[in-house]
Design a protein around this motif. Structure first.
Motif, PDB file in Angstrom:
ATOM      1  N   PHE A   1       0.876  -1.166   0.000  1.00 19.73           N
ATOM      2  CA  PHE A   1       0.000   0.000   0.000  1.00 19.73           C
ATOM      3  C   PHE A   1       0.912   1.215   0.000  1.00 19.73           C
ATOM      4  CE2 PHE A   1      -3.690   2.451   0.712  1.00 19.73           C
ATOM      5  CZ  PHE A   1      -3.340   3.480   1.565  1.00 19.73           C
ATOM      6  N   VAL A   2       0.940   1.950  -1.109  1.00 16.82           N
ATOM      7  CA  VAL A   2       1.814   3.107  -1.222  1.00 16.82           C
ATOM      8  C   VAL A   2       1.165   4.288  -0.521  1.00 16.82           C
ATOM      9  CG1 VAL A   2       2.984   4.668  -2.821  1.00 16.82           C
ATOM     10  CG2 VAL A   2       2.709   2.256  -3.413  1.00 16.82           C
ATOM     11  N   ASN A   3       1.921   4.910   0.387  1.00 19.89           N
ATOM     12  CA  ASN A   3       1.385   6.070   1.089  1.00 19.89           C
ATOM     13  C   ASN A   3       2.311   7.272   0.910  1.00 19.89           C
ATOM     14  OD1 ASN A   3       3.469   5.853   3.047  1.00 19.89           O
ATOM     15  ND2 ASN A   3       2.289   4.330   4.163  1.00 19.89           N
ATOM     16  N   ASP A   4       2.012   8.356   1.592  1.00 19.46           N
ATOM     17  CA  ASP A   4       2.771   9.589   1.432  1.00 19.46           C
ATOM     18  C   ASP A   4       4.185   9.509   2.000  1.00 19.46           C
ATOM     19  OD1 ASP A   4       0.610  10.754   0.182  1.00 19.46           O
ATOM     20  OD2 ASP A   4      -0.191  11.616   2.029  1.00 19.46           O
ATOM     21  N   ASN A   5       4.404   8.625   2.951  1.00 17.82           N
ATOM     22  CA  ASN A   5       5.702   8.502   3.588  1.00 17.82           C
ATOM     23  C   ASN A   5       6.531   7.449   2.851  1.00 17.82           C
ATOM     24  OD1 ASN A   5       7.879   7.831   5.266  1.00 17.82           O
ATOM     25  ND2 ASN A   5       6.752   8.373   7.100  1.00 17.82           N
ATOM     26  N   ALA A   6       7.517   7.912   2.090  1.00 15.00           N
ATOM     27  CA  ALA A   6       8.338   7.004   1.285  1.00 15.00           C
ATOM     28  C   ALA A   6       9.094   6.004   2.158  1.00 15.00           C
ATOM     29  CB  ALA A   6       9.313   7.803   0.432  1.00 15.00           C
TER      30      ALA A   6
ATOM     31  N   ALA B   1       3.432 -21.656  -4.085  1.00 15.49           N
ATOM     32  CA  ALA B   1       2.956 -20.722  -5.098  1.00 15.49           C
ATOM     33  C   ALA B   1       2.342 -19.550  -4.349  1.00 15.49           C
ATOM     34  CB  ALA B   1       1.910 -21.389  -5.983  1.00 15.49           C
ATOM     35  N   VAL B   2       2.681 -18.334  -4.767  1.00 13.75           N
ATOM     36  CA  VAL B   2       2.232 -17.137  -4.055  1.00 13.75           C
ATOM     37  C   VAL B   2       1.433 -16.247  -4.994  1.00 13.75           C
ATOM     38  CG1 VAL B   2       2.944 -15.092  -2.753  1.00 13.75           C
ATOM     39  CG2 VAL B   2       4.276 -17.207  -2.572  1.00 13.75           C
ATOM     40  N   SER B   3       0.257 -15.830  -4.542  1.00  9.95           N
ATOM     41  CA  SER B   3      -0.555 -14.852  -5.258  1.00  9.95           C
ATOM     42  C   SER B   3      -0.580 -13.578  -4.431  1.00  9.95           C
ATOM     43  CB  SER B   3      -1.980 -15.374  -5.448  1.00  9.95           C
ATOM     44  OG  SER B   3      -1.973 -16.540  -6.235  1.00  9.95           O
ATOM     45  N   GLU B   4      -0.724 -12.453  -5.118  1.00  5.40           N
ATOM     46  CA  GLU B   4      -0.725 -11.163  -4.442  1.00  5.40           C
ATOM     47  C   GLU B   4      -2.018 -10.415  -4.767  1.00  5.40           C
ATOM     48  OE1 GLU B   4       3.194  -9.151  -4.667  1.00  5.40           O
ATOM     49  OE2 GLU B   4       3.748 -10.878  -5.888  1.00  5.40           O
ATOM     50  N   TYR B   5      -2.547  -9.730  -3.736  1.00  8.47           N
ATOM     51  CA  TYR B   5      -3.819  -9.036  -3.878  1.00  8.47           C
ATOM     52  C   TYR B   5      -3.722  -7.627  -3.318  1.00  8.47           C
ATOM     53  CZ  TYR B   5      -5.365 -13.733  -4.852  1.00  8.47           C
ATOM     54  OH  TYR B   5      -5.485 -14.980  -5.399  1.00  8.47           O
ATOM     55  N   ALA B   6      -4.315  -6.685  -4.034  1.00  9.51           N
ATOM     56  CA  ALA B   6      -4.355  -5.287  -3.598  1.00  9.51           C
ATOM     57  C   ALA B   6      -5.286  -5.153  -2.395  1.00  9.51           C
ATOM     58  CB  ALA B   6      -4.847  -4.398  -4.737  1.00  9.51           C
ATOM     59  N   PRO B   7      -4.956  -4.260  -1.461  1.00 11.24           N
ATOM     60  CA  PRO B   7      -5.799  -4.064  -0.281  1.00 11.24           C
ATOM     61  C   PRO B   7      -7.259  -3.756  -0.620  1.00 11.24           C
ATOM     62  CG  PRO B   7      -3.716  -2.928   0.013  1.00 11.24           C
ATOM     63  CD  PRO B   7      -3.743  -3.441  -1.404  1.00 11.24           C
ATOM     64  N   ARG B   8      -7.489  -2.947  -1.629  1.00  8.46           N
ATOM     65  CA  ARG B   8      -8.870  -2.600  -2.004  1.00  8.46           C
ATOM     66  C   ARG B   8      -9.633  -3.822  -2.525  1.00  8.46           C
ATOM     67  NH1 ARG B   8     -10.432   2.601  -2.005  1.00  8.46           N
ATOM     68  NH2 ARG B   8     -12.041   2.223  -3.562  1.00  8.46           N
ATOM     69  N   LEU B   9      -8.934  -4.703  -3.242  1.00  9.46           N
ATOM     70  CA  LEU B   9      -9.577  -5.920  -3.735  1.00  9.46           C
ATOM     71  C   LEU B   9      -9.936  -6.848  -2.581  1.00  9.46           C
ATOM     72  CD1 LEU B   9     -10.519  -7.716  -6.064  1.00  9.46           C
ATOM     73  CD2 LEU B   9      -8.184  -8.634  -6.155  1.00  9.46           C
TER      74      LEU B   9
ATOM     75  N   LYS C   1       9.960   0.351   3.905  1.00  6.53           N
ATOM     76  CA  LYS C   1      10.037  -0.666   4.961  1.00  6.53           C
ATOM     77  C   LYS C   1       8.992  -1.758   4.739  1.00  6.53           C
ATOM     78  CE  LYS C   1      12.090   2.256   8.481  1.00  6.53           C
ATOM     79  NZ  LYS C   1      11.898   2.936   9.753  1.00  6.53           N
ATOM     80  N   LEU C   2       7.804  -1.371   4.307  1.00  7.60           N
ATOM     81  CA  LEU C   2       6.772  -2.346   4.007  1.00  7.60           C
ATOM     82  C   LEU C   2       7.218  -3.251   2.860  1.00  7.60           C
ATOM     83  CD1 LEU C   2       3.993  -3.626   4.198  1.00  7.60           C
ATOM     84  CD2 LEU C   2       3.099  -1.710   2.863  1.00  7.60           C
ATOM     85  N   ALA C   3       7.809  -2.661   1.832  1.00  3.01           N
ATOM     86  CA  ALA C   3       8.281  -3.450   0.693  1.00  3.01           C
ATOM     87  C   ALA C   3       9.377  -4.426   1.127  1.00  3.01           C
ATOM     88  CB  ALA C   3       8.794  -2.527  -0.406  1.00  3.01           C
ATOM     89  N   GLN C   4      10.258  -3.996   2.025  1.00  2.00           N
ATOM     90  CA  GLN C   4      11.311  -4.886   2.508  1.00  2.00           C
ATOM     91  C   GLN C   4      10.710  -6.034   3.322  1.00  2.00           C
ATOM     92  OE1 GLN C   4      13.538  -1.699   4.320  1.00  2.00           O
ATOM     93  NE2 GLN C   4      15.151  -1.870   2.770  1.00  2.00           N
ATOM     94  N   ALA C   5       9.704  -5.747   4.129  1.00  2.00           N
ATOM     95  CA  ALA C   5       9.034  -6.795   4.907  1.00  2.00           C
ATOM     96  C   ALA C   5       8.347  -7.785   3.968  1.00  2.00           C
ATOM     97  CB  ALA C   5       8.027  -6.175   5.876  1.00  2.00           C
ATOM     98  N   ARG C   6       7.692  -7.288   2.931  1.00  2.00           N
ATOM     99  CA  ARG C   6       7.073  -8.165   1.944  1.00  2.00           C
ATOM    100  C   ARG C   6       8.115  -9.037   1.283  1.00  2.00           C
ATOM    101  NH1 ARG C   6       5.166  -6.900  -2.454  1.00  2.00           N
ATOM    102  NH2 ARG C   6       3.538  -8.434  -2.629  1.00  2.00           N
ATOM    103  N   GLY C   7       9.274  -8.460   0.987  1.00  2.00           N
ATOM    104  CA  GLY C   7      10.351  -9.233   0.367  1.00  2.00           C
ATOM    105  C   GLY C   7      10.806 -10.377   1.255  1.00  2.00           C
TER     106      GLY C   7
END
Length: 155
Positions: free
Chosen positions: A70-75, A98-106, A80-86
């Motif tokens: 979830f991209v927010n105003d604070n880069a 097997a991994v699928s990814e879903y957007a928060p809104r979905l 940090k979120l992207a690193q945790a996901r990694g």
């Protein structure tokens, strides 16, 4: 089919395991992985990867589903979120899932019917879909929601 859902975060990653049998859903387990904000980043990421690997080993899922960034105003927060996901994705990959990814809104839309649903609405729907499940916290609830979304969209 057994699904492991993850809601990644550097501070508190939620996880949830459900089983789908036809149109029936059954709660298996859920929890949260918290890291110490005072620890070095590399140590926190290693702890997170180890914990996700341990959950996968303990519950033997057939597939995994992870919430997208979830991209927010604070880069810095987004990074940090992207690193945790990694770290989570690496652990799941090493487990051979097997991994699928879903957007928060979905995820919100698939559970509640609107992508603008709040956490209380998602948790209320979880109580309907997974009756009797004791949920460890908001991040675990989000992870269960991701797993349920995967049930709706997985092929």
């Amino acid at each position: 089919m057994r699904i492991l859902g993850l809601d990644p975060s550097l501070s508190c990653t939620g996880w949830g395991v459900i089983e789908k049998d036809g149109s029936r859903l059954r709660h298996v387990a859920n929890g949260q992985v918290k890291t110490d904000a005072r620890a070095p980043l590399a140590a926190r990421l290693a702890q997170l990867a180890d914990a996700v690997a341990a959950v996968a080993a303990a519950h033997c899922p057939d597939q995994a589903a992870v919430e997208e960034v979830f991209v927010n105003d604070n880069a810095q927060s987004t990074l940090k979120l992207a690193q945790a996901r990694g770290a989570c994705l690496a652990a799941l990959g090493q487990a051979g899932l097997a991994v699928s990814e879903y957007a928060p809104r979905l995820v919100k839309k698939s559970l509640v019917g609107t992508g603008a649903a709040d956490k209380a609405q998602v948790q209320a729907m979880l109580r309907v879909l997974l009756p009797g499940a004791t949920i460890a916290g908001a991040d675990a609830a989000d992870a269960l929601a991701v797993a349920i979304t995967h049930c709706a969209f997985a092929r």
